[in-house]
Design a protein around this motif. Structure first.
Motif, PDB file in Angstrom:
ATOM      1  N   PHE A  14      95.518  51.552   1.573  1.00  0.00           N
ATOM      2  CA  PHE A  14      96.481  52.526   0.678  1.00  0.00           C
ATOM      3  C   PHE A  14      98.507  51.490   0.444  1.00  0.00           C
ATOM      4  CE2 PHE A  14     100.520  55.410   0.841  1.00  0.00           C
ATOM      5  CZ  PHE A  14      99.679  56.074  -0.318  1.00  0.00           C
ATOM      6  N   GLY A  15      98.610  51.222   1.850  1.00  0.00           N
ATOM      7  CA  GLY A  15     100.113  50.725   2.112  1.00  0.00           C
ATOM      8  C   GLY A  15      99.915  49.455   1.571  1.00  0.00           C
ATOM      9  N   ILE A  16      98.783  48.111   1.892  1.00  0.00           N
ATOM     10  CA  ILE A  16      98.781  46.740   1.070  1.00  0.00           C
ATOM     11  C   ILE A  16      98.494  47.176  -0.125  1.00  0.00           C
ATOM     12  CG2 ILE A  16      97.300  44.707   0.876  1.00  0.00           C
ATOM     13  CD1 ILE A  16      99.132  44.565   2.978  1.00  0.00           C
ATOM     14  N   GLY A  17      97.882  48.228  -0.696  1.00  0.00           N
ATOM     15  CA  GLY A  17      97.985  48.099  -1.783  1.00  0.00           C
ATOM     16  C   GLY A  17      98.869  48.205  -2.868  1.00  0.00           C
ATOM     17  N   LEU A  18      99.558  49.523  -1.967  1.00  0.00           N
ATOM     18  CA  LEU A  18     101.373  50.333  -2.831  1.00  0.00           C
ATOM     19  C   LEU A  18     102.061  48.972  -3.195  1.00  0.00           C
ATOM     20  CD1 LEU A  18     101.629  53.349  -1.654  1.00  0.00           C
ATOM     21  CD2 LEU A  18     100.810  52.593  -4.050  1.00  0.00           C
ATOM     22  N   LEU A  19     102.275  48.201  -2.351  1.00  0.00           N
ATOM     23  CA  LEU A  19     102.520  46.916  -1.853  1.00  0.00           C
ATOM     24  C   LEU A  19     102.745  46.051  -2.682  1.00  0.00           C
ATOM     25  CD1 LEU A  19     103.454  46.488   2.205  1.00  0.00           C
ATOM     26  CD2 LEU A  19     105.160  47.124   0.304  1.00  0.00           C
ATOM     27  N   ALA A  20     101.477  45.787  -2.832  1.00  0.00           N
ATOM     28  CA  ALA A  20     100.441  44.839  -3.772  1.00  0.00           C
ATOM     29  C   ALA A  20     101.186  44.964  -5.640  1.00  0.00           C
ATOM     30  CB  ALA A  20      99.278  44.232  -3.971  1.00  0.00           C
ATOM     31  N   ILE A  21     100.749  46.131  -5.533  1.00  0.00           N
ATOM     32  CA  ILE A  21     101.208  47.049  -7.291  1.00  0.00           C
ATOM     33  C   ILE A  21     102.530  46.479  -7.433  1.00  0.00           C
ATOM     34  CG2 ILE A  21     101.354  48.827  -8.657  1.00  0.00           C
ATOM     35  CD1 ILE A  21      98.745  49.451  -7.620  1.00  0.00           C
ATOM     36  N   LEU A  22     103.576  46.963  -6.433  1.00  0.00           N
ATOM     37  CA  LEU A  22     104.813  47.280  -6.408  1.00  0.00           C
ATOM     38  C   LEU A  22     105.489  45.296  -6.923  1.00  0.00           C
ATOM     39  CD1 LEU A  22     106.972  48.889  -6.756  1.00  0.00           C
ATOM     40  CD2 LEU A  22     107.622  48.470  -4.405  1.00  0.00           C
ATOM     41  N   PHE A  23     105.266  44.836  -5.626  1.00  0.00           N
ATOM     42  CA  PHE A  23     106.192  43.652  -5.747  1.00  0.00           C
ATOM     43  C   PHE A  23     105.382  42.995  -7.211  1.00  0.00           C
ATOM     44  CE2 PHE A  23     104.371  39.082  -5.672  1.00  0.00           C
ATOM     45  CZ  PHE A  23     105.411  38.637  -5.439  1.00  0.00           C
TER      46      PHE A  23
ATOM     47  N   ALA B 252     115.064  35.620  -3.397  1.00  0.00           N
ATOM     48  CA  ALA B 252     114.788  36.488  -1.058  1.00  0.00           C
ATOM     49  C   ALA B 252     113.919  37.710  -1.494  1.00  0.00           C
ATOM     50  CB  ALA B 252     115.943  36.874  -1.295  1.00  0.00           C
ATOM     51  N   TYR B 253     113.655  38.182  -2.725  1.00  0.00           N
ATOM     52  CA  TYR B 253     112.902  39.345  -2.128  1.00  0.00           C
ATOM     53  C   TYR B 253     111.252  38.984  -2.226  1.00  0.00           C
ATOM     54  CZ  TYR B 253     110.996  38.334  -8.037  1.00  0.00           C
ATOM     55  OH  TYR B 253     110.686  37.550  -8.533  1.00  0.00           O
ATOM     56  N   HIS B 254     111.112  37.697  -2.815  1.00  0.00           N
ATOM     57  CA  HIS B 254     109.584  37.136  -2.375  1.00  0.00           C
ATOM     58  C   HIS B 254     109.290  37.053  -0.961  1.00  0.00           C
ATOM     59  CE1 HIS B 254     109.880  34.927  -6.485  1.00  0.00           C
ATOM     60  NE2 HIS B 254     108.735  35.203  -7.050  1.00  0.00           N
ATOM     61  N   ILE B 255     110.417  36.091  -0.386  1.00  0.00           N
ATOM     62  CA  ILE B 255     110.201  36.281   1.254  1.00  0.00           C
ATOM     63  C   ILE B 255     110.144  37.880   1.634  1.00  0.00           C
ATOM     64  CG2 ILE B 255     111.273  35.100   3.291  1.00  0.00           C
ATOM     65  CD1 ILE B 255     110.447  33.328   0.865  1.00  0.00           C
ATOM     66  N   ILE B 256     110.966  38.882   1.511  1.00  0.00           N
ATOM     67  CA  ILE B 256     111.033  40.022   1.644  1.00  0.00           C
ATOM     68  C   ILE B 256     109.300  41.087   1.965  1.00  0.00           C
ATOM     69  CG2 ILE B 256     112.411  42.520   2.011  1.00  0.00           C
ATOM     70  CD1 ILE B 256     114.010  39.945   3.070  1.00  0.00           C
ATOM     71  N   PHE B 257     109.151  40.112   0.379  1.00  0.00           N
ATOM     72  CA  PHE B 257     107.626  40.962   0.031  1.00  0.00           C
ATOM     73  C   PHE B 257     106.495  40.262   1.426  1.00  0.00           C
ATOM     74  CE2 PHE B 257     108.920  43.669  -3.247  1.00  0.00           C
ATOM     75  CZ  PHE B 257     108.301  44.769  -3.757  1.00  0.00           C
ATOM     76  N   PHE B 258     106.516  39.162   1.432  1.00  0.00           N
ATOM     77  CA  PHE B 258     105.950  38.401   2.520  1.00  0.00           C
ATOM     78  C   PHE B 258     106.163  38.563   3.916  1.00  0.00           C
ATOM     79  CE2 PHE B 258     104.636  34.587   5.339  1.00  0.00           C
ATOM     80  CZ  PHE B 258     103.397  34.462   4.653  1.00  0.00           C
ATOM     81  N   ILE B 259     107.080  39.190   4.280  1.00  0.00           N
ATOM     82  CA  ILE B 259     107.614  40.056   5.456  1.00  0.00           C
ATOM     83  C   ILE B 259     106.948  41.398   5.576  1.00  0.00           C
ATOM     84  CG2 ILE B 259     109.351  40.452   7.534  1.00  0.00           C
ATOM     85  CD1 ILE B 259     110.881  38.496   6.698  1.00  0.00           C
ATOM     86  N   PHE B 260     106.763  41.462   4.536  1.00  0.00           N
ATOM     87  CA  PHE B 260     106.048  43.083   4.274  1.00  0.00           C
ATOM     88  C   PHE B 260     104.451  43.147   4.951  1.00  0.00           C
ATOM     89  CE2 PHE B 260     109.561  45.207   1.389  1.00  0.00           C
ATOM     90  CZ  PHE B 260     110.764  45.213   2.357  1.00  0.00           C
ATOM     91  N   MET B 261     104.336  42.194   3.717  1.00  0.00           N
ATOM     92  CA  MET B 261     102.684  42.680   3.712  1.00  0.00           C
ATOM     93  C   MET B 261     102.062  41.599   4.434  1.00  0.00           C
ATOM     94  SD  MET B 261     102.850  42.680  -0.090  1.00  0.00           S
ATOM     95  CE  MET B 261     100.549  42.286  -0.184  1.00  0.00           C
ATOM     96  N   VAL B 262     102.269  40.275   4.788  1.00  0.00           N
ATOM     97  CA  VAL B 262     101.998  39.640   5.460  1.00  0.00           C
ATOM     98  C   VAL B 262     102.108  39.813   7.428  1.00  0.00           C
ATOM     99  CG1 VAL B 262     101.175  36.685   5.840  1.00  0.00           C
ATOM    100  CG2 VAL B 262     101.332  38.093   3.594  1.00  0.00           C
ATOM    101  N   SER B 263     103.887  39.086   7.318  1.00  0.00           N
ATOM    102  CA  SER B 263     103.911  39.449   8.683  1.00  0.00           C
ATOM    103  C   SER B 263     103.794  40.484   9.555  1.00  0.00           C
ATOM    104  CB  SER B 263     105.184  38.998   9.309  1.00  0.00           C
ATOM    105  OG  SER B 263     106.079  37.937   8.202  1.00  0.00           O
ATOM    106  N   ASN B 264     103.281  42.284   8.425  1.00  0.00           N
ATOM    107  CA  ASN B 264     103.790  43.661   9.099  1.00  0.00           C
ATOM    108  C   ASN B 264     102.832  44.157   8.837  1.00  0.00           C
ATOM    109  OD1 ASN B 264     106.402  44.096  10.405  1.00  0.00           O
ATOM    110  ND2 ASN B 264     106.831  42.334   8.708  1.00  0.00           N
ATOM    111  N   VAL B 265     102.414  44.664   8.187  1.00  0.00           N
ATOM    112  CA  VAL B 265     101.395  45.379   7.857  1.00  0.00           C
ATOM    113  C   VAL B 265      99.900  44.861   7.291  1.00  0.00           C
ATOM    114  CG1 VAL B 265     100.706  47.151   5.653  1.00  0.00           C
ATOM    115  CG2 VAL B 265     103.289  47.147   5.843  1.00  0.00           C
ATOM    116  N   GLY B 266     100.119  44.064   6.897  1.00  0.00           N
ATOM    117  CA  GLY B 266      98.375  43.373   6.333  1.00  0.00           C
ATOM    118  C   GLY B 266      97.672  42.823   8.307  1.00  0.00           C
TER     119      GLY B 266
END
Length: 480
Positions: free
Chosen positions: A192-201, A144-158
């Motif tokens: 900044f946002g994508i970078g933090l999310l990518a590192i955390l993921f 599930a966490y794969h999908i959640i980070f996908f939603i965070f990064m691709v479906s929104n912040v990106g």
């Protein structure tokens, strides 16, 4: 996507605070239905959504004698679902196969690429294009966490860099915000946002592996060619047509006809300049581009490569779920938006408007309402607080340029706060942005056990996304 109503026309008495009850009921049922009464919700959510929307629409029409708000909501929904349907169906005919092992590095690179692509074909297009390859890449360890980070990064912040990227920004473009404005002013918060999310993921994926979620298929001993192949690549042309259609707007192109609401309340089809010249113009709504998008949806599916359709396990259930849920949301959120906008435009509300309150106010409501109308309402409020009118193109352009009449650089910072928070906070819940629900539905159909509405917020949004949103505020807004 919200309607391109090029002039705001308000009629009737203001809504009662009690009229937000259907909206609260709908949000509560969206949150609790899949968790506590799943069978009832699965079979009856269309009836619930439509029923609650009708309650509010009838209240507006016959209680408040306000036909403008329901009319605007209808066209907002019509444009929203036309765009999402076209992108969903056209991308469903493209099967991308990445023949390599899903490692934390490969996953992170794909998510960053998806975030970039979101600005070219929109968060919906990028989400629908990449979610299935992302899941296939991680077969055997998908969680599930794969999908959640996908939603965070691709479906929104990106999608924070261009008006194409996310519906709120496209609304701003239609109102007069220059196309390159978001790229210029939101680029550093985006990095900044994508970078933090990518590192955390990367570190979460490296640590967690397959500890959470369902194992779809175990191919750990398979040999990989590390090649990327496309089936149904011709559907990229349909996606290009959707993007081109976005700009066929009657507010920008004088020759494009619109549905005109006349001063006497009647509707007709004409160009906006002709209606204004006749002296009967009240409001204009786009419909040509929506018909193009719906035609793309039909023909891209009818003419699609069947191997891609079958390989993607494509079906209409995700877009069906979004269509019904957002009928309810667009129908019931009218009084909530009206009350927020009214307060923001009042002397008491105007006194509270700063870039900090706009960041958190726009963001909070973008998480629980659709972020496109939320953006528009707070942009309207920010302009109104300084004596501007969002229906006046010169005011909008002057605001984006930081004209002294609108407070100089503060105006630019306020619009950046609205733009960044509307896009970023759309990931806080499943209903903050249209692609969220579709990605969730696709994942569940494949067999991934996704968190409930509250589970998503408690397990992921609050502990992971909210701190990043807070750091973004500290870095770019708090001390400006």
């Amino acid at each position: 996507m919200s309607a391109s109503a090029v002039e705001a026309g308000g009629h009737g008495a203001p809504a009662s605070p009690f009229s937000v009850i259907p909206f609260v009921i709908l949000l509560t049922m969206i949150a609790t239905g899949p968790l506590f009464y799943e069978k009832f919700w699965h079979h009856n959510y269309p009836k619930v959504a439509i029923g609650l929307a009708l309650v509010v629409v009838v209240y507006y029409l016959f209680g408040l004698h306000n036909h403008a708000a329901p009319l605007h909501a209808f066209f907002e929904y019509f444009q929203f679902i036309s765009l999402l349907s076209a992108l969903y169906i056209a991308s469903g005919g493209i099967m991308i196969n990445i023949d390599r092992k899903g490692t934390p590095l490969a996953n992170t690179v794909l998510l960053v690429i998806g975030a970039i692509i979101s600005n070219i074909i929109g968060t919906t297009g990028a989400s629908m294009l990449l979610i299935r390859p992302f899941i296939r890449l991680n077969k055997g360890r998908i969680s599930a966490y794969h999908i959640i980070f996908f939603i965070f990064m691709v479906s929104n912040v990106g999608g924070a860099l261009t008006p194409i990227g996310d519906p709120p920004l496209f609304l701003g473009f239609l109102k007069g915000v220059p196309f390159e404005w978001t790229l210029e002013h939101s680029f550093t918060p985006w990095v900044f946002g994508i970078g933090l999310l990518a590192i955390l993921f990367f570190f979460v994926d490296k640590r967690q592996g397959a500890k959470e979620g369902d194992l779809i298929e175990d191919n750990s001993n398979a040999e990989y060619t590390n090649k990327i192949s496309f089936t149904g690549a011709k559907n990229f042309l349909w996606l290009v047509l959707v993007i081109v259609a976005i700009f066929i707007d009657p507010a920008k192109l004088n020759w494009v006809p619109a549905v005109i609401e006349h001063t006497d309340g009647s509707l007709g089809i004409s160009t906006i300049p002709a209606a204004k010249e006749a002296g009967t113009y009240l409001t204009g709504f786009s419909f040509i581009r929506e018909l193009i998008m719906l035609s793309v949806a039909y023909f891209s599916f009818t003419l699609a490569d069947k191997r891609a359709i079958e390989g993607n396990d494509f079906n209409f259930e995700p877009i069906r779920e979004v269509a019904f849920i957002f009928v309810g949301i667009f129908g019931t959120m009218m009084p909530a938006l009206e009350l927020v906008a009214s307060f923001a435009a009042s002397p008491e509300g105007a006194a509270l408007i700063t870039h900090n309150t706009l960041y958190w106010g726009t963001g909070t409501l973008s998480g629980i309402l659709d972020n496109a109308p939320t953006y528009l309402n707070f942009f309207t409020a920010a302009l109104a607080a300084k004596g501007g009118d969002i229906g006046n193109l010169q005011d909008v352009v002057a605001f984006t340029e930081g004209a002294q009449q609108f407070g100089g650089i503060e105006a630019i910072i306020e619009l950046r706060a609205i733009s960044v928070s509307a896009v970023f906070f759309g990931a806080m819940t499943y209903i903050g942005n249209g692609p969220n629900f579709m990605v969730k539905s696709i994942a569940e159909q494949i067999g991934i056990e996704m968190p409930s509405f509250f589970g998503y917020i408690v397990r992921y949004s609050l502990p992971i996304l909210l701190p990043i949103l807070f750091l973004t505020w500290l870095a770019f807004f708090a001390f400006v």
